[in-house]
Write a protein that holds these residues in place. Structure first.
Motif, PDB file in Angstrom:
ATOM      1  N   SER A 500      13.681  52.993  40.067  1.00 32.77           N
ATOM      2  CA  SER A 500      14.419  51.730  39.993  1.00 32.77           C
ATOM      3  C   SER A 500      15.598  51.806  39.034  1.00 32.77           C
ATOM      4  N   GLY A 501      15.484  52.633  37.951  1.00 29.36           N
ATOM      5  CA  GLY A 501      16.583  52.726  36.997  1.00 29.36           C
ATOM      6  C   GLY A 501      17.841  53.279  37.622  1.00 29.36           C
ATOM      7  N   ILE A 502      17.724  54.420  38.310  1.00 31.18           N
ATOM      8  CA  ILE A 502      18.895  55.009  38.956  1.00 31.18           C
ATOM      9  C   ILE A 502      19.380  54.136  40.111  1.00 31.18           C
ATOM     10  N   ALA A 509      27.147  49.689  39.764  1.00 36.28           N
ATOM     11  CA  ALA A 509      28.427  50.383  39.823  1.00 36.28           C
ATOM     12  C   ALA A 509      29.097  50.236  41.177  1.00 36.28           C
ATOM     13  N   GLY A 510      28.318  49.986  42.232  1.00 35.17           N
ATOM     14  CA  GLY A 510      28.885  49.911  43.567  1.00 35.17           C
ATOM     15  C   GLY A 510      29.382  51.248  44.065  1.00 35.17           C
ATOM     16  N   ALA A 511      28.888  52.347  43.470  1.00 36.80           N
ATOM     17  CA  ALA A 511      29.324  53.704  43.819  1.00 36.80           C
ATOM     18  C   ALA A 511      28.139  54.644  43.623  1.00 36.80           C
ATOM     19  N   PRO A 512      28.204  55.855  44.221  1.00 32.81           N
ATOM     20  CA  PRO A 512      27.100  56.806  44.048  1.00 32.81           C
ATOM     21  C   PRO A 512      26.879  57.161  42.582  1.00 32.81           C
ATOM     22  N   VAL A 513      25.626  57.386  42.222  1.00 32.56           N
ATOM     23  CA  VAL A 513      25.254  57.859  40.897  1.00 32.56           C
ATOM     24  C   VAL A 513      24.791  59.300  41.043  1.00 32.56           C
ATOM     25  N   LEU A 514      25.491  60.230  40.349  1.00 30.40           N
ATOM     26  CA  LEU A 514      25.215  61.656  40.480  1.00 30.40           C
ATOM     27  C   LEU A 514      24.719  62.185  39.144  1.00 30.40           C
ATOM     28  N   LEU A 515      23.506  62.744  39.144  1.00 27.35           N
ATOM     29  CA  LEU A 515      22.910  63.360  37.959  1.00 27.35           C
ATOM     30  C   LEU A 515      22.759  64.848  38.252  1.00 27.35           C
ATOM     31  N   SER A 535      17.966  67.311  38.983  1.00 30.10           N
ATOM     32  CA  SER A 535      19.216  66.700  39.441  1.00 30.10           C
ATOM     33  C   SER A 535      18.881  65.698  40.546  1.00 30.10           C
ATOM     34  N   ALA A 536      19.805  64.763  40.723  1.00 26.94           N
ATOM     35  CA  ALA A 536      19.577  63.710  41.717  1.00 26.94           C
ATOM     36  C   ALA A 536      20.905  63.059  42.073  1.00 26.94           C
ATOM     37  N   ILE A 537      20.918  62.413  43.230  1.00 31.19           N
ATOM     38  CA  ILE A 537      22.065  61.622  43.651  1.00 31.19           C
ATOM     39  C   ILE A 537      21.524  60.380  44.345  1.00 31.19           C
ATOM     40  N   ALA A 538      22.129  59.227  44.059  1.00 29.57           N
ATOM     41  CA  ALA A 538      21.682  57.956  44.635  1.00 29.57           C
ATOM     42  C   ALA A 538      22.877  57.231  45.232  1.00 29.57           C
ATOM     43  N   LEU A 539      22.698  56.724  46.468  1.00 34.46           N
ATOM     44  CA  LEU A 539      23.744  55.970  47.152  1.00 34.46           C
ATOM     45  C   LEU A 539      23.191  54.617  47.552  1.00 34.46           C
ATOM     46  N   ARG A 556      14.588  69.885  42.279  1.00 38.92           N
ATOM     47  CA  ARG A 556      13.903  70.441  41.108  1.00 38.92           C
ATOM     48  C   ARG A 556      14.736  71.494  40.383  1.00 38.92           C
ATOM     49  N   ARG A 557      15.930  71.768  40.878  1.00 41.45           N
ATOM     50  CA  ARG A 557      16.848  72.683  40.186  1.00 41.45           C
ATOM     51  C   ARG A 557      18.187  71.972  39.998  1.00 41.45           C
ATOM     52  N   GLU A 558      18.940  72.434  39.048  1.00 42.87           N
ATOM     53  CA  GLU A 558      20.245  71.837  38.818  1.00 42.87           C
ATOM     54  C   GLU A 558      21.149  72.168  39.995  1.00 42.87           C
ATOM     55  N   ARG A 559      21.649  71.155  40.621  1.00 44.12           N
ATOM     56  CA  ARG A 559      22.410  71.351  41.854  1.00 44.12           C
ATOM     57  C   ARG A 559      23.680  70.529  41.796  1.00 44.12           C
ATOM     58  N   VAL A 560      24.755  71.112  42.277  1.00 43.33           N
ATOM     59  CA  VAL A 560      26.030  70.409  42.398  1.00 43.33           C
ATOM     60  C   VAL A 560      26.180  69.974  43.851  1.00 43.33           C
ATOM     61  N   PHE A 561      26.159  68.679  44.086  1.00 44.39           N
ATOM     62  CA  PHE A 561      26.327  68.155  45.447  1.00 44.39           C
ATOM     63  C   PHE A 561      27.818  68.151  45.794  1.00 44.39           C
TER      64      PHE A 561
END
Length: 847
Positions: A500-502, A509-515, A535-539, A556-561
């Motif tokens: 729920s936090g992400i 923000a009205g935009a994707p959140v990229l971790l 890592s994670a990405i939320a839209l 589960r690994r650091e990933r650059v989307f």
């Protein structure tokens, strides 16, 4: 024209369904009868013949002509029904039902001529039974000997068949009228098609009857009209057979054909390569074929040019290799050029010469494959393998090699081209293609299902597979901002609270959140880090009125989307948003259709009763008025007046409901004597009921519309007569500038849960057998009129059922009334306002 598209295809499907159901019923019902212990030989022969003829004949006839199955099926059923009457008279009732069934589907699924012919044939066969039962020579059949009862049954059956035919025709005409009304959209269809980017062509018997602007530009560079031209003039010889097969499938079998490749010819004789989708439509009285034409000529030219370029590239590569080498069959390197030395990361030729070529293969099995292909074919062209250079890095190379026989022995001579960059681009393009295909498949699935949670689960699976991540979750956001998990990939052990936090950050923000790293995960969503996600990405999943929720992708690994990954996720969320909106629209449409059906069913049912009485009384008066006494004439007249008044009151309620829905209900406020209005309304009920109705209403004037006030009072008293107890009375009291009129009865109380529901359209709290029904609009209309006159209508039970109408007095202050004010269940003088759509049905939907 657009309405016939579905009508013709659906009718063909209905006919095939009918024939299959008939065949199943004949086999299921007929075979057990054949094995009955008391079945006669004639009955067995008749049963077997009936099953075979009635089941197989319509399919055989329909195979020859797609629209003929109905007529042959109906005729077969009539023959079977007649045989049942002859051989099994105990089933005569079922025989008549089978005849009715045959007439029904002949009218609804066949042509007008088919329906009339089947009805005439059924009536003639029914009448012929009179001849059968009157001929003694036919006594061998098990028909019961003739009697007056049998004769009346046969004549009655004939009348029933004729009456059913006319009833079915009326129903069929009604639906035909609805279809004709929808056909007025043809001109809109033409305007819409003329603005389409793809070509649309309508063909009737090889003649072009309509072509939009895009089609005219495609087949006539001058843009001239194609109407009236033969379509065969624009079919290239190579595609004649393809077009003939397409026309046979669409016109004869009523199929829809997608993406048929074809070569057309324009007016100047140039080839036009197209993809064609075709389906059957009704064009006037003709069955036409509609083509949707996509011009792919540029694509064909580009593919041909690309093929030529590839051949040139291969030829050039073979003549002028970039990196040359020569090796012995055992792998020893005999010679290299400077380009290969540079490619392998060596300093000189000596660093490479005499080395084993296998040491430069990242996978030594590639060398074995090349050796085997050279042994079989003598040459290998364009084999790609991964090379390991002297500095430990890897490169992809394209290998073209041939086997050379020389006096000094055999050796391999080849050329290598560094294709590392191209392979990276191809991998990226392949990834894009996979993402686009996945997005398209999700979109197709979204069109085929109304189950949003199932779609969310499918999206989670697809995104996980395409992006190669460790989990995907879809969250739904309610009106309070809380999230719930509605779909996730298999094995995901993350709940909505953790995400729920992400998700909140995405919506704020009205935009994707990229971790992208552990540090960012630890800051924004520490619960995910505890579960092992780096890592994670939320839209955000948008919605028409409020946002639907959030799509969260975890790794589960650091990933650059990449940007392509983000575009793919945008496509998926847009598909999900569109599916959610479409599901909501579908639910609203279902509610609208249900409202229309309730309106039509209620009105048709409630108008039928008084109309039948009025029609019967009028007929009686017309035929017997000379012989009726004055008392009988008065009685008939009073009954006519009462039933006509019932109809008038019902129609008035319906008009108010319909006008209220479009905001067009008018009230004229004036000073009205309540006692006089109540007395007048109750006097109208004196002749309609034997139950006494008493009243005790003060002579007070209120600000109201007199017609609407009487309408409310009539509805409340009628409601008490229908559902109330034996005692009914009307009382009133005035206080604080408000007059309360209460209609009371000693009937059963209304459940508290149903108190507000009874004021909604088509709702009734009483459904007891034997009590007269109603449309269910009386109380809803009455509350609407009360609020439009700045009043209110409520219900409460205080030892009796009480409907209380409050209206403002015509003067600002009233003198103390001797009548006590009844009840303190609602604040006096508070009135509600309503919107125009609170009561009634959707008039536009009914039209």
């Amino acid at each position: 024209m657009s309405t016939g598209i579905a009508a013709r295809t659906e009718r063909g499907q209905l006919i095939m369904t009918l024939l299959r159901v008939r065949a199943f019923v004949y086999v299921a019902a007929g075979v057990p009868i054949l094995f009955m212990p008391d079945a006669t030989t004639a009955a067995i022969v008749f049963g077997i013949s009936s099953i075979v003829i009635a089941s197989v004949t319509p399919f055989a006839v329909r195979y020859q002509r797609a629209s003929s199955g109905v007529r042959s099926a109906a005729a077969s059923d009539l023959v079977v029904a007649y045989g049942m009457w002859l051989f099994m008279p105990e089933l005569s009732g079922i025989s008549l039902m089978l005849v009715m069934w045959a007439v029904a589907y002949a009218v609804f699924l066949g042509s007008r001529r088919d329906g009339r012919g089947i009805a005439i044939l059924a009536a003639m066969l029914q009448l012929s039974k009179l001849l059968v039962i009157s001929i003694p020579a036919l006594s061998a059949f098990p028909v019961v000997p003739s009697s007056s009862t049998d004769t009346m049954l046969i004549i009655g059956g004939t009348a029933a068949i004729v009456g059913a035919h006319f009833a079915f025709r009326l129903i069929d005409r009604y639906f035909a009228a609805l279809n004709d009304a929808a056909a007025t959209g043809e001109e809109r269809y033409r305007r819409l098609m003329d603005t389409a980017a793809v070509g649309f062509i309508v063909i009737v018997h090889d003649t072009i009857r309509y072509a939009n602007v895009a089609a005219r530009r495609m087949l006539d560079p001058a843009g001239a009209s194609l109407d009236g031209r033969p379509m065969s003039d624009h079919i290239a010889p190579s595609s004649i057979s393809v077009f003939a097969e397409l026309e046979a499938r669409v016109i004869k079998l009523l199929e829809t054909v997608d993406d048929a490749e074809m070569e057309l010819v324009d007016a100047e004789g140039s080839s036009v390569w197209v993809d064609i989708s075709a389906n059957a439509v009704d064009y006037g009285d003709d069955l036409a074929m509609q083509l949707m034409v996509h011009d792919r000529s540029d694509q064909v030219k580009a593919e041909a040019q690309l093929a030529k370029t590839r051949l040139d590239y291969v030829s050039f590569f073979e003549r002028i290799p970039v990196a040359l080498y020569r090796t012995h069959p055992d792998g020893r390197i005999a010679h290299v050029n400077d380009a290969l030395v540079e490619l392998l990361g060596a300093q000189s030729h000596e660093d490479i010469i005499h080395r084993d070529a296998r040491s430069f293969y990242d996978d030594e099995s590639d060398r074995d494959r090349v050796t085997e292909m050279l042994r079989l074919d003598g040459m290998v062209v364009g084999y790609e393998w991964k090379m390991r250079t002297l500095d430990g890095s890897t490169r992809w190379v394209r290998d073209t090699v041939r086997l050379i026989d020389s006096p000094r022995g055999a050796f391999y001579e080849g050329a290598l081209v560094d294709v590392t960059t191209r392979r990276a681009v191809e991998d990226e393009l392949w990834s894009r293609a996979v993402q686009q295909e996945a997005a398209a498949s999700v979109g197709q699935f979204a069109l085929e299902t109304e189950d949003v949670p199932l779609l969310c689960g499918t999206i989670s699976d697809v995104v996980t597979e395409v992006l190669g991540t460790d989990g995907v979750a879809v969250l739904r956001r309610d009106s309070s901002g809380m999230f719930e998990l509605v779909g996730s990939s298999p094995g995901l052990r993350v709940d909505a609270t953790t995400l729920s936090g992400i998700a909140d950050r995405t919506h704020m923000a009205g935009a994707p959140v990229l971790l992208r790293s552990e540090a960012e995960i630890r800051f924004a969503a520490p619960g995910l880090l505890d579960l092992g996600y780096c890592s994670a990405i939320a839209l955000m999943v948008p919605g028409k009125e409020i946002d639907f929720g959030t799509l969260v992708v975890l790794s589960r690994r650091e990933r650059v989307f990449s940007a392509d990954d983000l575009n793919f996720l945008y496509s998926v969320t847009n598909v999900l948003a569109a599916a959610v909106d479409r599901a909501g629209v579908y639910q609203r449409l279902e509610a609208l259709v249900a409202s229309k059906d309730a309106f039509v069913a209620s009105v048709s049912h409630e108008l039928r009763t008084p109309l039948t009485v009025v029609s019967g009384l009028a007929q009686e008066l017309r035929t017997r008025w000379m012989s009726l006494s004055d008392e009988e004439m008065d009685e008939f007249t009073m009954m006519l007046v009462a039933q006509s008044q019932d109809m008038a009151d019902l129609i008035e309620d319906l008009l108010v409901a319909a006008r209220s829905n479009i905001g067009n209900v008018a009230v004229q406020i004036m000073a009205v004597d309540v006692k006089a209005e109540v007395t007048g309304v109750l006097s109208g009920f004196a002749s309609q009921t034997s139950r006494p109705i008493s009243s005790d209403v003060p002579a007070v004037e209120v600000a109201a519309d007199p017609n609407r006030l009487r309408q409310i009072l009539r509805n409340l008293v009628s409601n008490a007569l229908r559902y109330g107890g034996d005692e009914i009375f009307v009382r009133g009291a005035a206080r604080s500038g408000v007059l309360a009129i209460e209609v009371c009865d000693t009937g059963d109380p209304i459940d508290e849960a149903d108190v507000e529901r009874i004021f909604e359209p088509y709702e009734r709290a009483h459904e007891s057998a034997g009590r007269p029904g109603s449309v269910g609009l009386g109380l809803a209309v009455s509350r609407t009129l009360a609020e439009l006159m700045h009043g209110s209508l409520t219900y409460y039970h205080d030892g009796m059922s009480v409907f209380r109408l409050e209206l403002p007095a015509s003067q600002a202050k009233l003198e103390a009334s001797p009548h006590p004010f009844v009840g303190e269940h609602e604040p006096v003088g508070t009135f509600g306002a309503i919107g125009p759509g609170r009561v009634g049905v959707d008039v536009a939907a009914i039209q």
